[in-house]
Scaffold this motif. Structure first.
Motif, short mmCIF file in Angstrom:
data_model
loop_
_atom_site.label_atom_id
_atom_site.label_comp_id
_atom_site.label_asym_id
_atom_site.label_seq_id
_atom_site.Cartn_x
_atom_site.Cartn_y
_atom_site.Cartn_z
N ASN A 107 27.90 39.27 38.91
CA ASN A 107 28.79 38.47 39.83
C ASN A 107 30.46 39.03 39.59
O ASN A 107 31.09 39.34 40.58
CB ASN A 107 28.92 37.01 39.55
CG ASN A 107 27.73 36.29 40.09
OD1 ASN A 107 27.06 36.71 40.85
ND2 ASN A 107 27.53 35.13 39.67
N SER A 108 30.44 39.30 38.24
CA SER A 108 31.74 40.04 37.95
C SER A 108 32.12 41.35 38.56
O SER A 108 33.34 41.72 39.13
CB SER A 108 32.05 40.08 36.17
OG SER A 108 33.32 40.60 36.06
N ILE A 109 31.05 42.08 38.51
CA ILE A 109 31.03 43.55 38.99
C ILE A 109 31.32 43.57 40.60
O ILE A 109 32.05 44.21 41.32
CB ILE A 109 29.62 44.24 38.75
CG1 ILE A 109 29.54 44.76 37.32
CG2 ILE A 109 29.59 45.44 39.80
CD1 ILE A 109 28.50 45.28 36.97
N THR A 110 30.54 42.56 41.16
CA THR A 110 30.81 42.54 42.77
C THR A 110 32.45 41.88 43.05
O THR A 110 32.93 42.42 44.08
CB THR A 110 29.90 41.51 43.35
OG1 THR A 110 29.59 40.26 42.43
CG2 THR A 110 28.29 42.13 43.22
N THR A 111 32.72 40.71 42.30
CA THR A 111 34.27 40.45 42.31
C THR A 111 35.21 41.38 42.05
O THR A 111 36.05 41.54 43.04
CB THR A 111 34.39 39.27 41.42
OG1 THR A 111 33.51 38.18 41.55
CG2 THR A 111 35.79 38.64 41.46
N LYS A 112 34.75 42.24 41.18
CA LYS A 112 35.87 43.29 40.93
C LYS A 112 35.64 44.38 41.95
O LYS A 112 36.45 45.51 41.96
CB LYS A 112 35.87 43.81 39.57
CG LYS A 112 35.95 42.82 38.43
CD LYS A 112 35.90 43.19 37.20
CE LYS A 112 36.07 42.41 36.08
NZ LYS A 112 37.72 41.84 36.08
N LYS A 113 34.67 44.34 42.88
CA LYS A 113 34.37 45.41 43.76
C LYS A 113 34.20 46.90 43.11
O LYS A 113 34.31 47.80 43.74
CB LYS A 113 35.70 45.55 44.77
CG LYS A 113 35.83 44.23 45.62
CD LYS A 113 36.76 44.35 46.85
CE LYS A 113 37.08 43.17 47.52
NZ LYS A 113 38.00 43.10 48.69
N ALA A 114 33.58 46.67 41.92
CA ALA A 114 33.42 47.86 41.06
C ALA A 114 32.02 48.62 41.86
O ALA A 114 31.79 49.79 41.45
CB ALA A 114 32.98 47.57 39.65
N HIS A 115 31.22 47.89 42.53
CA HIS A 115 30.14 48.39 43.17
C HIS A 115 30.43 49.09 44.38
O HIS A 115 29.46 49.93 44.86
CB HIS A 115 29.07 47.26 43.60
CG HIS A 115 29.59 46.28 44.51
ND1 HIS A 115 30.72 45.63 44.43
CD2 HIS A 115 29.12 46.37 45.66
CE1 HIS A 115 30.91 44.92 45.32
NE2 HIS A 115 29.86 45.34 46.20
#
Length: 353
Positions: free
Chosen positions: A53-61
């Motif tokens: 969830n953190s990766i997607t929230t930070k839009k790192a993906h």
């Protein structure tokens, strides 16, 4: 690879830790995320969910061509989740803790690990030994599903050792044998048993064995380090150099030795063995460890049971008695060239674009 590829490296760390090993990438970025909480030790799936969830929230993906997961049970499962959500392909590396701890004992997590392996484009092991250890815990039918994806990609050694290879092996002196140990002074490296073995040989044979020890204290094993210091006081044939940081000085220690010996247990890989081989030194190493998979059936060293004093003695004796038969060091060292390794990874990455 930093100058050629744009890398966005997501690094989850404990909430009470600060970022370490910070480097400036020519392209891309390091994304440190204080997200690992004490409760995650007991809530594995909660940890995976929060990291995803953190990766997607930070839009790192976003704007990513593929994912390189650096271990199976955390990074790999997160990469699997990202593939399911966003269609991102990934490759996954399998580490020793993935095998010897997670897969071996955490039965309730195995199903997820298998999904990760099935969905990966490539599965990376740093040694065939670790592949074989994992396969022993898997069914033949599952192994057949992932065999074609397996890649053996070792860690590399510093270019310094490759640029300064010693092509000529020492002529072994008739009476004096110089043995070298390079590694932290810690219990699992088995330096005390190595000392005991050399002491036995010094009493048992007419040859004189000398040991040079290079390595500093392990901060978590102060008592063992003190035991080591007290032990070596009894032996005039041991020269303890402490920790050597300068590669030029360490190079001379390798070159002045006849044999490299480190009967370490639980060794992830042991690049010091490869450094020693780059200087044309036969090596003594433990059965079943990571390095074993690359040296097996090669005339560059002897593997022994690291818990057996007599086996260590016999291994050293075998090297001495057959010293001239050890050869082919350069061919064994070549796969540990970082340029070659980075090209292997770049090939895998581009296949996934």
């Amino acid at each position: 690879m930093d100058s050629e590829l744009e890398q966005h490296v997501y690094i989850p760390i404990k909430t009470d830790r600060e970022p370490e090993n910070v480097v400036n990438l020519t392209k891309g970025e390091l994304i440190f995320d204080k997200i690992i909480k004490p409760i995650h030790k007991y809530n594995y799936f909660g940890k995976i969910r929060e990291i995803t969830n953190s990766i997607t929230t930070k839009k790192a993906h976003q704007n990513i061509d593929f994912v390189h997961a650096h271990n199976l049970f955390t990074d790999g499962v997160v990469a699997y989740n990202l593939k399911k959500k966003f269609g991102l392909k990934y490759i996954v590396a399998v580490r020793t803790t993935d095998i010897g701890l997670q897969y071996k004992y955490m039965y309730h997590r195995r199903f997820k690990a298998k999904r990760v392996l099935e969905e990966a484009e490539h599965v990376i092991f740093i040694s065939p030994i670790y592949r074989d250890k994992l396969f022993k815990m898997m069914s033949p039918s599952f192994i057949s599903k992932i065999t074609s994806k397996i890649k053996i990609v070792p860690n590399g050694i510093n270019d310094y050792w490759l640029d300064n290879q010693n092509k000529v092996k020492n002529n072994l002196q008739e009476g004096n044998i110089k043995v070298l140990y390079v590694g932290q002074i810690m219990k699992r490296k088995n330096v005390l048993l190595l000392i005991e073995a050399l002491d036995v040989l010094n009493q048992r044979t007419e040859k004189k064995f000398f040991l040079t020890v290079v390595g500093g204290e392990n901060n978590h094993e102060n008592e063992f380090y003190n035991t080591f210091l007290n032990t070596i006081k009894s032996y005039s044939w041991i020269d303890y150099k402490g920790k050597i940081k300068e590669k030029e000085t360490l190079l001379e220690e390798y070159r002045q030795s006849d044999i490299f010996a480190m009967p370490a247990k639980g060794e992830l890989f042991g690049l010091v063995y490869i450094e020693a081989l780059s200087q044309a030194k036969p090596v003594l190493y433990a059965n079943g460890e990571g390095i074993n998979g690359f040296l097996e059936n090669k005339s560059v060293g002897i593997s022994i049971d690291p818990d057996n004093l007599e086996d260590i003695c016999n291994g050293i004796t075998t090297i001495v008695e057959n010293y001239d038969s050890f050869n082919g060091f350069s061919e064994v060292v070549e796969p540990f060239n970082w340029n070659r390794i980075s090209n292997l990874y770049k090939t895998m990455y581009r296949q996934n674009e």
